[in-house]
Design a protein around this motif. Structure first.
Motif, short mmCIF file in Angstrom:
data_model
loop_
_atom_site.label_atom_id
_atom_site.label_comp_id
_atom_site.label_asym_id
_atom_site.label_seq_id
_atom_site.Cartn_x
_atom_site.Cartn_y
_atom_site.Cartn_z
N VAL A 114 -7.51 2.21 -3.48
CA VAL A 114 -7.54 1.91 -4.92
C VAL A 114 -8.72 1.03 -5.29
O VAL A 114 -8.82 0.57 -6.43
CB VAL A 114 -6.22 1.25 -5.37
CG1 VAL A 114 -5.06 2.23 -5.27
CG2 VAL A 114 -5.92 0.00 -4.55
N ALA B 46 -0.56 -1.58 -5.87
CA ALA B 46 -1.99 -1.52 -6.21
C ALA B 46 -2.44 -2.68 -7.09
O ALA B 46 -3.60 -3.07 -7.04
CB ALA B 46 -2.30 -0.20 -6.90
N VAL C 81 6.55 3.40 -2.04
CA VAL C 81 5.35 4.00 -2.62
C VAL C 81 5.32 5.48 -2.28
O VAL C 81 5.11 6.34 -3.13
CB VAL C 81 4.08 3.28 -2.11
CG1 VAL C 81 2.83 4.04 -2.55
CG2 VAL C 81 4.03 1.85 -2.62
N ALA C 82 5.57 5.79 -0.99
CA ALA C 82 5.55 7.19 -0.55
C ALA C 82 6.63 8.01 -1.26
O ALA C 82 6.41 9.17 -1.61
CB ALA C 82 5.75 7.25 0.96
N ASN D 129 7.63 7.58 -4.18
CA ASN D 129 7.42 7.54 -5.63
C ASN D 129 8.53 6.83 -6.39
O ASN D 129 8.92 7.23 -7.50
CB ASN D 129 7.21 8.94 -6.20
CG ASN D 129 5.78 9.40 -6.02
OD1 ASN D 129 4.85 8.62 -6.21
ND2 ASN D 129 5.60 10.64 -5.61
N ALA E 133 -2.47 6.01 -2.63
CA ALA E 133 -1.85 4.71 -2.87
C ALA E 133 -2.67 3.58 -2.26
O ALA E 133 -2.70 2.48 -2.80
CB ALA E 133 -0.43 4.69 -2.30
N ARG F 276 4.29 1.98 -6.69
CA ARG F 276 2.85 2.17 -6.47
C ARG F 276 2.04 1.21 -7.35
O ARG F 276 1.07 0.63 -6.90
CB ARG F 276 2.48 3.63 -6.77
CG ARG F 276 0.99 3.87 -6.65
CD ARG F 276 0.66 5.32 -6.55
NE ARG F 276 1.30 5.91 -5.36
CZ ARG F 276 1.10 7.18 -4.98
NH1 ARG F 276 0.36 7.98 -5.70
NH2 ARG F 276 1.69 7.64 -3.90
N ASP G 272 -0.33 8.87 0.53
CA ASP G 272 -0.61 7.60 1.20
C ASP G 272 -2.04 7.18 0.90
O ASP G 272 -2.32 6.00 0.63
CB ASP G 272 -0.45 7.74 2.73
CG ASP G 272 0.99 7.97 3.14
OD1 ASP G 272 1.89 7.60 2.37
OD2 ASP G 272 1.22 8.53 4.23
#
Lengths: 152, 449
Positions: free
Chosen positions: A127, B338, B326-327, B329, A124, B334, A121
């Motif tokens: 960043v 980002a 995201v967690a 994967n 992610a 992700r 977490d």
């Protein structure tokens, strides 16, 4: 256009497509939020909109009308933000400091959403770029906050 | 026996003579008998400048660093590269010695003043639909208001025997309609004006209509189902302008099309790829009435018969699940969070009309992923509306994301929020990365359009 920033409503005279960052810095004089790349790549301009981290350089003001915007100037009014700043001081995170208001915003938004974030977490969410390379100190501070008893 | 041999010989001779006539004749112009007139009126020149905007001559006949209309832009063809020509009124290197009839033959028939055939990279199959009035005004504008530039044309890189131009005369016989646009009495004035602009000067089909094996556009007007049905050119997918709900303009209103051409943006998207040039140089200068006519005409084109698309509808699940993806994967999630979400939103909806949505846009729904890959690799060009450059622009991710990362994030976006685009592979990204790298030996240069 009326913008609610740090619990204060400002009447802003600017076109709808004006980036929020310009209004925050130039119209309102809140210069704690920094201009970095202007392309949503670096995170220096991060603010929170309704508690979600947002890059103000790519945020047209007409998209945040009626929403609550929080900048670094008011971050310590937020209980989570206050603890983040304390840890930032404890770990002596900043070097030049230019990116740090954005880093604090990113950490605060993460911890507001996820009380005890995992390593993944954190990776992610954190960043934002830092030219000085304070990543290790940021990581240590956030890890400390993430493991706080009872959540952050 | 002797008699039949003679007959065959006779047929061959007559046939050859006919073919030679077709290959070498100068097509007639409606201006052949028109004598040069005096100084053109201001109205005529203003009209001519407007026609030059409609036809977007500058887009191909100018290089980024060059003088307007001096030519020199490299264009790819399957046979080799060619260069656009100097169309300024310089008598030596440009078209200064062209009579109105010569000019007309070049614009509408694809024949230069010295008799050589133009390659159909020059969209004369579209321009031949232009009215006499528009051609006359355009000529006056080029002769009087365009600054002459001394700049010699570059020879094409097509080698003998393929560089012989006369076979194009036969191409023209097969692949051009022949004739100025004729208004359809069954349609209203607005429809006819739109049809004229789209098929004629606007030459929208040069990019948006698929081409056949000899680079011919498969249809030049609405009578063909492939007209404006979408095509890949120069590494971009010019989407369908027909009324398919997902890959076309089915979910756009006439007002949406008008706003897109006038302002470069609407709630469905922002111009990108080659359309930026068309917007910057051409569509934003059109009158409101002309833009509305274009919108009216395009909305009359039916969806492709074989289109079985269920109209896209927004699915909020992706936005709700982004953190979880995201967690977990999930590939691409992700990278999306980002790099993309700050502008295009976790909900894929963009930011009003300023930053385009990814939810429900054709580049995320078409089987062809070229545009999505290209804009991610190379970013978008500067959109200049009313002389003001845009505040927000897609940055290039060429140096930032690997082929696999880019394939994953595009696959994620093309299946998020109800999108139904196909998965993107790392190979597709690698191929376009190479084709759009200026340092590459196989870089894409402008194709026919």
């Amino acid at each position: 256009m009326k913008l609610s920033i740090n619990n204060e409503v400002h009447d802003v005279e600017a076109d709808g497509d004006t980036p929020l960052l310009w209004v925050i810095r130039d119209n309102l004089g809140l210069t704690g939020t920094k201009y970095g790349c202007g392309l949503a790549q670096c995170g220096a301009c991060s603010v929170m909109v309704d508690g979600v981290v947002t890059r103000s350089c790519v945020t047209p003001i007409d998209s945040v009308e009626g929403r609550e915007i929080t900048t670094i100037e008011a971050i310590e009014n937020d209980p989570v933000g206050k603890r983040v700043v304390e840890k930032w001081v404890e770990y002596q995170v900043p070097q030049c400091g230019y990116c740090q208001s954005g880093q604090v915003m990113a950490a605060t938004a993460l911890l507001r959403e996820t009380q005890n974030p995992t390593e993944d977490d954190v990776a992610a969410a954190m960043v934002n770029l830092c030219r000085c390379g304070t990543y290790n100190a940021i990581h240590a501070a956030v890890k400390d906050l993430a493991g706080e008893k009872g959540g952050a | 026996m002797k008699k039949s041999l003679l007959t065959v010989l006779g047929v061959i001779v007559v046939g050859a003579a006919g073919a030679a006539w077709i290959a070498t004749r100068a097509p007639s112009s409606s201006f052949d008998a028109v004598a040069a007139s005096g100084a053109p009126s201001d109205d005529l020149l203003a009209h001519g400048e407007y026609v030059a905007r409609l036809a977007d001559c500058v887009a191909c006949h100018t290089t980024p660093e060059g003088k307007p209309f001096a030519g020199g832009l490299k264009m790819g063809t399957p046979l080799g590269a060619i260069f656009t020509t100097n169309i300024t009124p310089d008598p030596e290197t440009g078209i200064g010695n062209y009579s109105l009839a010569d000019f007309d033959r070049a614009i509408r028939h694809g024949v230069a003043a010295d008799g050589h055939r133009l390659y159909p990279a020059m969209p004369y199959p579209s321009y031949e639909k232009m009215s006499d009035d528009d051609v006359k005004a355009l000529y006056a504008y080029f002769m009087s208001d365009v600054e002459p530039v001394v700049q010699a044309n570059k020879a094409s890189e097509i080698e003998w025997p393929l560089n012989m131009r006369w076979p194009l005369a036969f191409w023209n016989v097969v692949f051009t309609d022949g004739g100025v646009y004729q208004a359809k009495t069954s349609k209203d004035e607005m429809w006819n004006r739109g049809a004229y602009l789209v098929q004629g000067p606007g030459h929208c089909g040069s990019c948006h209509t698929p081409r056949g094996v000899v680079m011919n556009e498969k249809a030049l007007d609405e009578s063909g189902p492939e007209y404006l049905s979408g095509a890949v050119l120069d590494g971009w997918y010019a989407p369908s302008l027909r009324n398919d709900p997902n890959v076309g303009l089915g979910r756009w209103s006439e007002d949406d099309i008008y706003a897109y051409l006038k302002n470069g943006r609407n709630q469905h998207g922002v111009v990108f790829g080659s359309m930026v040039e068309a917007f910057n140089n051409s569509t934003q200068f059109m009158t409101d009435n002309d833009l509305k006519s274009i919108a009216h005409y395009l909305k009359s084109l039916p969806a492709n018969a074989e289109s079985t698309d269920v109209a896209w509808s927004y699915d909020p699940a992706t936005a709700d699940d982004l953190s979880k993806d995201v967690a977990d994967n999930v590939p691409g999630a992700r990278t999306y969070a980002a790099n993309c979400a700050f502008c295009h939103g976790r909900d894929g909806r963009g930011k009003n009309e300023w930053i385009p949505p990814l939810a429900g846009v054709s580049s995320m729904l078409t089987p062809q992923a070229e545009s999505a890959i290209n804009v991610t690799l190379n970013g978008s060009m500067r959109v200049v509306s009313n002389g003001v450059p845009d505040a927000y622009r897609m940055p290039p991710y060429r140096e930032h994301l690997s082929d696999q990362q880019m394939a994953d994030v595009l696959t994620y976006a093309r299946s998020a929020w109800g999108n139904t685009g196909d998965a993107v592979t790392a190979e597709e990204v690698a191929k376009l990365r190479s084709h759009t790298d200026p340092a590459s030996i196989d870089v894409i240069i402008l194709q026919m359009r």
